[in-house]
Design a protein around this motif. Structure first.
Motif, PDB file in Angstrom:
ATOM      1  N   THR A 147       0.855  -1.184   0.000  1.00 50.89           N
ATOM      2  CA  THR A 147       0.000   0.000   0.000  1.00 50.89           C
ATOM      3  C   THR A 147       0.890   1.233   0.000  1.00 50.89           C
ATOM      4  N   VAL A 148       0.301   2.384  -0.304  1.00 51.84           N
ATOM      5  CA  VAL A 148       1.076   3.617  -0.322  1.00 51.84           C
ATOM      6  C   VAL A 148       1.714   3.837   1.048  1.00 51.84           C
ATOM      7  N   ALA A 149       0.933   3.573   2.113  1.00 53.88           N
ATOM      8  CA  ALA A 149       1.455   3.766   3.470  1.00 53.88           C
ATOM      9  C   ALA A 149       2.655   2.856   3.722  1.00 53.88           C
ATOM     10  N   GLU A 150       2.546   1.615   3.258  1.00 53.25           N
ATOM     11  CA  GLU A 150       3.661   0.682   3.465  1.00 53.25           C
ATOM     12  C   GLU A 150       4.913   1.149   2.724  1.00 53.25           C
ATOM     13  N   LEU A 151       4.713   1.710   1.538  1.00 58.85           N
ATOM     14  CA  LEU A 151       5.855   2.146   0.738  1.00 58.85           C
ATOM     15  C   LEU A 151       6.549   3.354   1.351  1.00 58.85           C
ATOM     16  N   THR A 152       5.742   4.287   1.889  1.00 61.78           N
ATOM     17  CA  THR A 152       6.339   5.528   2.375  1.00 61.78           C
ATOM     18  C   THR A 152       6.771   5.434   3.833  1.00 61.78           C
ATOM     19  N   ARG A 153       6.259   4.407   4.546  1.00 61.05           N
ATOM     20  CA  ARG A 153       6.527   4.278   5.973  1.00 61.05           C
ATOM     21  C   ARG A 153       8.026   4.165   6.261  1.00 61.05           C
ATOM     22  N   THR A 154       8.742   3.465   5.402  1.00 57.83           N
ATOM     23  CA  THR A 154      10.147   3.184   5.672  1.00 57.83           C
ATOM     24  C   THR A 154      11.034   4.407   5.481  1.00 57.83           C
ATOM     25  N   LEU A 155      10.480   5.445   4.834  1.00 54.72           N
ATOM     26  CA  LEU A 155      11.291   6.639   4.611  1.00 54.72           C
ATOM     27  C   LEU A 155      10.842   7.735   5.565  1.00 54.72           C
ATOM     28  N   PRO A 156      11.749   8.629   5.991  1.00 57.27           N
ATOM     29  CA  PRO A 156      11.384   9.665   6.949  1.00 57.27           C
ATOM     30  C   PRO A 156      10.440  10.702   6.355  1.00 57.27           C
ATOM     31  N   ALA A 157       9.614  11.304   7.223  1.00 54.93           N
ATOM     32  CA  ALA A 157       8.793  12.445   6.830  1.00 54.93           C
ATOM     33  C   ALA A 157       9.689  13.685   6.812  1.00 54.93           C
ATOM     34  N   THR A 158       9.176  14.761   6.246  1.00 50.57           N
ATOM     35  CA  THR A 158      10.024  15.956   6.114  1.00 50.57           C
ATOM     36  C   THR A 158       9.331  17.201   6.647  1.00 50.57           C
ATOM     37  N   ILE A 159      10.152  18.102   7.184  1.00 48.10           N
ATOM     38  CA  ILE A 159       9.686  19.442   7.571  1.00 48.10           C
ATOM     39  C   ILE A 159      10.617  20.440   6.868  1.00 48.10           C
ATOM     40  N   ARG A 160      10.043  21.443   6.227  1.00 52.05           N
ATOM     41  CA  ARG A 160      10.849  22.466   5.544  1.00 52.05           C
ATOM     42  C   ARG A 160      10.428  23.838   6.029  1.00 52.05           C
ATOM     43  N   PHE A 161      11.370  24.734   6.151  1.00 53.80           N
ATOM     44  CA  PHE A 161      11.057  26.110   6.535  1.00 53.80           C
ATOM     45  C   PHE A 161      12.265  26.995   6.262  1.00 53.80           C
ATOM     46  N   ALA A 162      11.998  28.307   6.265  1.00 51.07           N
ATOM     47  CA  ALA A 162      13.088  29.290   6.152  1.00 51.07           C
ATOM     48  C   ALA A 162      13.129  30.082   7.446  1.00 51.07           C
ATOM     49  N   LEU A 163      14.329  30.593   7.797  1.00 49.27           N
ATOM     50  CA  LEU A 163      14.494  31.319   9.061  1.00 49.27           C
ATOM     51  C   LEU A 163      15.073  32.704   8.802  1.00 49.27           C
ATOM     52  N   PRO A 164      14.691  33.669   9.646  1.00 49.29           N
ATOM     53  CA  PRO A 164      15.393  34.965   9.571  1.00 49.29           C
ATOM     54  C   PRO A 164      16.827  34.781  10.067  1.00 49.29           C
ATOM     55  N   PRO A 165      17.782  35.623   9.611  1.00 47.84           N
ATOM     56  CA  PRO A 165      19.208  35.426   9.965  1.00 47.84           C
ATOM     57  C   PRO A 165      19.446  35.494  11.463  1.00 47.84           C
ATOM     58  N   SER A 166      18.584  36.211  12.206  1.00 46.96           N
ATOM     59  CA  SER A 166      18.817  36.420  13.640  1.00 46.96           C
ATOM     60  C   SER A 166      18.371  35.248  14.503  1.00 46.96           C
ATOM     61  N   ALA A 167      17.818  34.203  13.913  1.00 46.31           N
ATOM     62  CA  ALA A 167      17.231  33.114  14.690  1.00 46.31           C
ATOM     63  C   ALA A 167      18.289  32.384  15.517  1.00 46.31           C
ATOM     64  N   PRO A 168      17.925  32.001  16.757  1.00 49.61           N
ATOM     65  CA  PRO A 168      18.858  31.215  17.586  1.00 49.61           C
ATOM     66  C   PRO A 168      19.003  29.787  17.066  1.00 49.61           C
ATOM     67  N   GLU A 169      19.824  29.022  17.764  1.00 49.30           N
ATOM     68  CA  GLU A 169      20.117  27.660  17.303  1.00 49.30           C
ATOM     69  C   GLU A 169      18.868  26.791  17.356  1.00 49.30           C
ATOM     70  N   LEU A 170      18.724  25.912  16.341  1.00 45.10           N
ATOM     71  CA  LEU A 170      17.537  25.062  16.239  1.00 45.10           C
ATOM     72  C   LEU A 170      17.537  23.979  17.302  1.00 45.10           C
ATOM     73  N   PRO A 171      16.341  23.551  17.759  1.00 46.93           N
ATOM     74  CA  PRO A 171      16.254  22.514  18.790  1.00 46.93           C
ATOM     75  C   PRO A 171      16.413  21.104  18.234  1.00 46.93           C
ATOM     76  N   ILE A 172      16.272  20.938  16.925  1.00 46.96           N
ATOM     77  CA  ILE A 172      16.388  19.600  16.325  1.00 46.96           C
ATOM     78  C   ILE A 172      17.354  19.671  15.146  1.00 46.96           C
ATOM     79  N   PRO A 173      17.999  18.530  14.821  1.00 44.65           N
ATOM     80  CA  PRO A 173      18.967  18.560  13.712  1.00 44.65           C
ATOM     81  C   PRO A 173      18.285  18.864  12.376  1.00 44.65           C
TER      82      PRO A 173
END
Lengths: 238, 315
Positions: free
Chosen positions: B232-258
């Protein structure tokens, strides 16, 4: 099968080029030969009948059939037909039925004109049999030729050997008879069929001897079918 | 678009489960060879009644060879292929129940749209009304037009009309939406949905992975003649990580996650715990009053599964 035949007929009447090849050229050639017959006294009527018949069958049927099959393959129409419930023999029969029937009608008309203008054939039934055997042989050769033809344009080249060869053989056998080189002349494609037409028209030969002349023609049918089964392709080369 | 009526006869009730007793398509250890080239290797799969199965793959993966063998256009080099329990090359038995939309249109240019649908439709041995089908694919206005004068998209729609003539139990759609505009694409999928409501089994190949991801019950993902993955689609995509994308202003402090910084300046987080990491990220942004611009988060898309094949290939 009849549905395909009907759609082929529609296409024949819509495609002017095919219509010209199939109707005008054989008709014009026939008119020319009839003109010659009037001008040259003593011209062998049987030989004229044989050449006329073969002109129509080679140019009208053989060439058109090869071109049609190559064209239907090139635009994947053959593959489309094979996506339906119809089997291969019926697909081919449907595609070739209209042009075959038109050719038989043309031959009938032209030979009728000849028998009215000059003398009628001595053995009508034998003539009919020889015409039908010739038609079957040329359909078989068309299937085989279509196997080595990539496109409708390519058909202009691939049909030449059989077209020119058969017409030359028929003219040769028709006008010089089979007194000399008997075996060779009868074995060449169209040779025995031409002799059969000459015999049927002029009379004088025994029916048994004449029927024996069907054998080489039927052998060519077998050769053509075996060749076609090996080389015929349903889809274009990739 | 007009509705597809349930024209099917016989005692078939359109059961939608994929676990029906006899599979519609049953492929066992299929091999297809062209000379030295081994296009399909020991491939086995089944498609159940009423199922929507997508056969996907990289270029040259063997999916066309597989599809053509299952359709009955090509003989298997070895292995068995059964469609409705029969050899698919037995056209008289299988094709009246099967509609095939070829990858490339194969119509006679000198026939009109109406003549083409009527001819091919009648050869399927099913019954239907040509005008209804032209309505389904939006070609009513073109009924009298010669095929040679149709656009590429219109030819695809004509192709679809002949495939669904008589509402067949099994429909092959070989890249059905290639060359179609958005509206035609939506219309086509609406028509497919109605076929499914009538219980038809659908086999799809496509280069638009979104279509497969949104619609397919199961996917067979081919690579180099074998299934790279199937499920199933879920079975195929389950093995790969999900993604989060974003842009930050230059002044932003260090991120909490890698996170990795992409070439366009945006940040990418790959995670197997999407909900948790997203929560952490949003909390961090809230606490530091940071604006996460162009924020996107979602499960792995099928595209990424494909890309992962590509990278495995390169490795």
């Amino acid at each position: 099968m009849l549905a395909i035949a009907r759609s082929e007929l529609i296409q024949i009447f819509r495609n002017r080029l095919v219509l010209v090849t199939m109707l005008i050229i054989p008709a014009a050639s026939s008119a020319f030969y009839m003109y010659l017959h009037d001008r040259i006294p003593g011209l062998d009527l049987g030989a004229v009948a044989a050449v006329l018949m073969f002109l129509v069958v080679t140019m009208g049927l053989y060439t058109t059939a090869v071109t049609t099959l190559a064209s239907r393959r090139q635009n994947l129409f053959l593959k489309r037909l094979r996506s339906t419930a119809l089997d291969d023999p019926r697909i081919l029969a449907g595609l070739l039925l209209p042009v075959t029937l038109i050719t038989v009608a043309q031959v009938a008309v032209i030979l009728t004109v000849l028998s009215v203008v000059a003398d009628p054939p001595a053995e009508l039934l034998l003539l009919v049999v020889s015409v039908l055997a010739t038609v079957v042989m040329m359909v078989g050769l068309a299937l085989a030729t279509a196997g080595v033809t990539n496109s409708p344009e390519h058909a202009q080249v691939t049909t030449l050997p059989v077209l020119v060869g058969v017409l030359a053989i028929v003219g040769w056998v028709g006008f010089t008879g089979t007194e000399e080189l008997t075996q060779l002349k009868r074995l060449l494609p169209g040779g025995s069929a031409a002799e059969l037409v000459v015999n049927a028209w002029n009379g004088g030969a025994s029916v048994a001897d004449s029927l024996f002349l069907l054998a080489p023609t039927l052998a060519w049918v077998a050769v053509a079918v075996v060749l076609a089964a090996r080389v015929f392709r349903w889809e274009p080369r990739r | 678009m007009a509705a597809l009526p349930g024209k099917r006869s016989g005692g078939w009730n359109g059961c939608m489960t994929s676990s029906a007793a006899t599979p519609v398509i049953d492929v066992e250890r299929l091999n297809v060879r062209y000379g030295d080239f081994h296009a399909v290797k020991d491939l086995s799969f089944q498609v159940g009644r009423g199922e929507f199965y997508a056969l996907l793959g990289t270029n040259g993966a063997g999916k066309t060879s597989t599809l053509e063998t299952v359709e009955g256009h090509r003989a298997a080099s070895s292995g068995t292929v059964r469609v409705f329990g029969r050899n698919p090359r037995e056209r008289a038995a299988v094709r009246p129940r099967t509609g095939i939309m070829l990858q490339e249109s194969g119509f006679s240019p000198d026939l009109t749209v109406r003549e083409s649908v009527r001819l091919i439709g009648s050869l399927t041995r099913r019954t239907d009304r040509v005008e209804r089908l032209l309505g389904v694919v939006g070609l009513t206005d073109k009924a009298g037009t010669k095929v040679s004068q149709l656009s590429g998209g219109e030819k695809r729609r004509l192709d679809f009309a002949t495939a669904v003539y008589g509402t067949p139990e099994l429909v092959f759609l070989d890249e059905p939406t290639t060359g179609l505009d958005i509206q035609s694409r939506d219309d086509l999928w609406d028509a497919v949905d109605r076929l499914r409501e009538d219980g038809s089994t659908i086999v799809l190949t496509t280069h638009y992975l979104e279509e497969a991801q949104q619609r397919a019950d199961r996917i067979g993902l081919m690579h180099q003649g074998v299934f790279h993955r199937e499920g199933t689609v879920a079975e195929l995509t389950r093995t790969l990580p999900a993604t989060i994308r974003f842009a930050l202003p230059p002044s932003a402090p260090e991120l909490p996650i890698p996170a990795t910084r992409e070439s366009d300046g945006t940040f990418l987080v790959e995670t197997l715990g999407l909900q948790k990491d997203l929560h952490v990220l949003l909390g961090w942004a809230e606490d530091h009053a940071v604006e996460l611009r162009e924020l996107q988060a979602g499960p792995t898309r099928l595209d990424d599964v494909f890309r992962s094949i590509g990278s495995e290939r390169a490795a």
